[in-house]
Design an enzyme around this catalytic site. Structure first.
Site, PDB file in Angstrom:
ATOM      1  N   GLN A   1       2.930   9.964   1.467  1.00 25.44           N
ATOM      2  CA  GLN A   1       4.242   9.308   1.492  1.00 25.44           C
ATOM      3  C   GLN A   1       5.118   9.689   0.311  1.00 25.44           C
ATOM      4  O   GLN A   1       6.321   9.425   0.312  1.00 25.44           O
ATOM      5  CB  GLN A   1       4.076   7.785   1.503  1.00 25.44           C
ATOM      6  CG  GLN A   1       3.505   7.247   2.796  1.00 25.44           C
ATOM      7  CD  GLN A   1       3.417   5.738   2.750  1.00 25.44           C
ATOM      8  OE1 GLN A   1       2.441   5.202   2.259  1.00 25.44           O
ATOM      9  NE2 GLN A   1       4.428   5.056   3.236  1.00 25.44           N
TER      10      GLN A   1
ATOM     11  N   HIS B   1      -2.295   6.993   7.304  1.00 32.13           N
ATOM     12  CA  HIS B   1      -1.333   7.889   6.642  1.00 32.13           C
ATOM     13  C   HIS B   1      -2.002   9.193   6.214  1.00 32.13           C
ATOM     14  O   HIS B   1      -1.427  10.274   6.365  1.00 32.13           O
ATOM     15  CB  HIS B   1      -0.758   7.230   5.388  1.00 32.13           C
ATOM     16  CG  HIS B   1       0.493   6.449   5.629  1.00 32.13           C
ATOM     17  ND1 HIS B   1       1.608   6.982   6.231  1.00 32.13           N
ATOM     18  CD2 HIS B   1       0.804   5.166   5.344  1.00 32.13           C
ATOM     19  CE1 HIS B   1       2.556   6.063   6.302  1.00 32.13           C
ATOM     20  NE2 HIS B   1       2.099   4.947   5.776  1.00 32.13           N
TER      21      HIS B   1
ATOM     22  N   CYS C   1       6.334  -0.270   7.337  1.00 34.91           N
ATOM     23  CA  CYS C   1       5.915   0.904   6.582  1.00 34.91           C
ATOM     24  C   CYS C   1       7.083   1.390   5.744  1.00 34.91           C
ATOM     25  O   CYS C   1       8.201   1.495   6.252  1.00 34.91           O
ATOM     26  CB  CYS C   1       5.466   1.993   7.556  1.00 34.91           C
ATOM     27  SG  CYS C   1       4.994   3.525   6.739  1.00 34.91           S
ATOM     28  N   LEU C   2       6.829   1.690   4.474  1.00 35.86           N
ATOM     29  CA  LEU C   2       7.899   2.168   3.585  1.00 35.86           C
ATOM     30  C   LEU C   2       8.506   3.473   4.091  1.00 35.86           C
ATOM     31  O   LEU C   2       9.654   3.782   3.790  1.00 35.86           O
ATOM     32  CB  LEU C   2       7.350   2.379   2.167  1.00 35.86           C
ATOM     33  CG  LEU C   2       6.877   1.117   1.416  1.00 35.86           C
ATOM     34  CD1 LEU C   2       6.231   1.516   0.102  1.00 35.86           C
ATOM     35  CD2 LEU C   2       8.029   0.154   1.189  1.00 35.86           C
TER      36      LEU C   2
ATOM     37  N   GLY D   1       0.832  -1.192   0.000  1.00 39.39           N
ATOM     38  CA  GLY D   1       0.000   0.000   0.000  1.00 39.39           C
ATOM     39  C   GLY D   1       0.867   1.242   0.000  1.00 39.39           C
ATOM     40  O   GLY D   1       2.043   1.194   0.382  1.00 39.39           O
TER      41      GLY D   1
ATOM     42  N   HIS E   1      -4.060   1.055   7.585  1.00 37.78           N
ATOM     43  CA  HIS E   1      -2.719   1.647   7.543  1.00 37.78           C
ATOM     44  C   HIS E   1      -2.700   2.875   6.614  1.00 37.78           C
ATOM     45  O   HIS E   1      -2.163   3.919   6.975  1.00 37.78           O
ATOM     46  CB  HIS E   1      -1.725   0.572   7.055  1.00 37.78           C
ATOM     47  CG  HIS E   1      -0.294   0.997   7.048  1.00 37.78           C
ATOM     48  ND1 HIS E   1       0.650   0.461   7.904  1.00 37.78           N
ATOM     49  CD2 HIS E   1       0.372   1.900   6.279  1.00 37.78           C
ATOM     50  CE1 HIS E   1       1.822   1.040   7.658  1.00 37.78           C
ATOM     51  NE2 HIS E   1       1.692   1.908   6.666  1.00 37.78           N
ATOM     52  N   GLU E   2      -3.309   2.745   5.432  1.00 38.60           N
ATOM     53  CA  GLU E   2      -3.292   3.860   4.468  1.00 38.60           C
ATOM     54  C   GLU E   2      -4.199   5.014   4.910  1.00 38.60           C
ATOM     55  O   GLU E   2      -3.845   6.184   4.749  1.00 38.60           O
ATOM     56  CB  GLU E   2      -3.661   3.382   3.058  1.00 38.60           C
ATOM     57  CG  GLU E   2      -2.748   2.310   2.466  1.00 38.60           C
ATOM     58  CD  GLU E   2      -1.272   2.546   2.703  1.00 38.60           C
ATOM     59  OE1 GLU E   2      -0.811   3.698   2.648  1.00 38.60           O
ATOM     60  OE2 GLU E   2      -0.561   1.551   2.960  1.00 38.60           O
TER      61      GLU E   2
HETATM   62 ZN   LIG Z   1       2.996   3.140   5.758  1.00 31.83          ZN
END
Ligand SMILES: [Zn+2]
Length: 165
Positions: free
Chosen positions: A51, A134, A88-89, A46, A130-131
């Protein structure tokens, strides 16, 4: 479709609440396409627009069952709990057990601007939460045990220090 640069902590853009999009027009479609490319290249499941430094409520998700593009996602129902390891990226090198709802119902605009209601569970429900987090400026660090959070913060700080040979 060009890959975008994924922002990582301590980039303050990750802490901003993203603005709603008024419509899913050509610019939004182009951003969603670039975000999908970036997500696949980064081997993530995702990616939220914040991000990649874009102040729009857009995200892409693919947990292995196909690509979902969302604008203005909003969780209308949550039920059950699941606790799984999550990464998480934007917080590289960190994974932590995060408690989430087991299933969620999310409402969003798809790429054609249609209102979609999606019921998700398991990994997909986790990715949606999660998204959506963000887009509200919330990171996994905010969802974990405070003691573990302190330890991770120290670890992140150490890793940011320049290495002396
Ligand atoms: Zn993330």
């Amino acid at each position: 479709m060009d890959p975008l640069k994924v922002r990582v902590l301590p980039d303050s853009v990750l802490r901003k609440k993203a603005s709603k999009v008024s419509e899913v027009g050509e610019p939004e479609k182009a951003i969603l396409a670039d975000m999908a490319t970036t997500m696949y290249l980064s081997k993530g499941v995702g990616l939220a627009a914040v991000q990649v430094g874009i102040d729009k409520q857009l995200c892409v998700i693919d947990v292995g069952n196909g690509l979902i593009k969302m604008a203005n996602p909003y969780i209308v129902k949550m039920s059950g709990t699941q606790v799984e390891e999550e990464g998480c990226l934007s917080v590289p090198g960190v994974t932590a057990k995060v408690k989430r709802a087991r299933s969620v119902t999310v409402v969003f605009l798809n790429e054609d601007g249609e209102l979609v209601r999606l019921e998700a569970e398991g990994l997909l429900a986790r990715a949606v939460q999660h998204e959506v987090d963000h887009l509200g400026g919330i990171l996994i660090l905010d969802r974990i045990n405070p003691v573990k959070k302190l330890l991770l913060r120290r670890k992140l700080k150490r890793e940011r220090k320049p290495k002396i040979p």
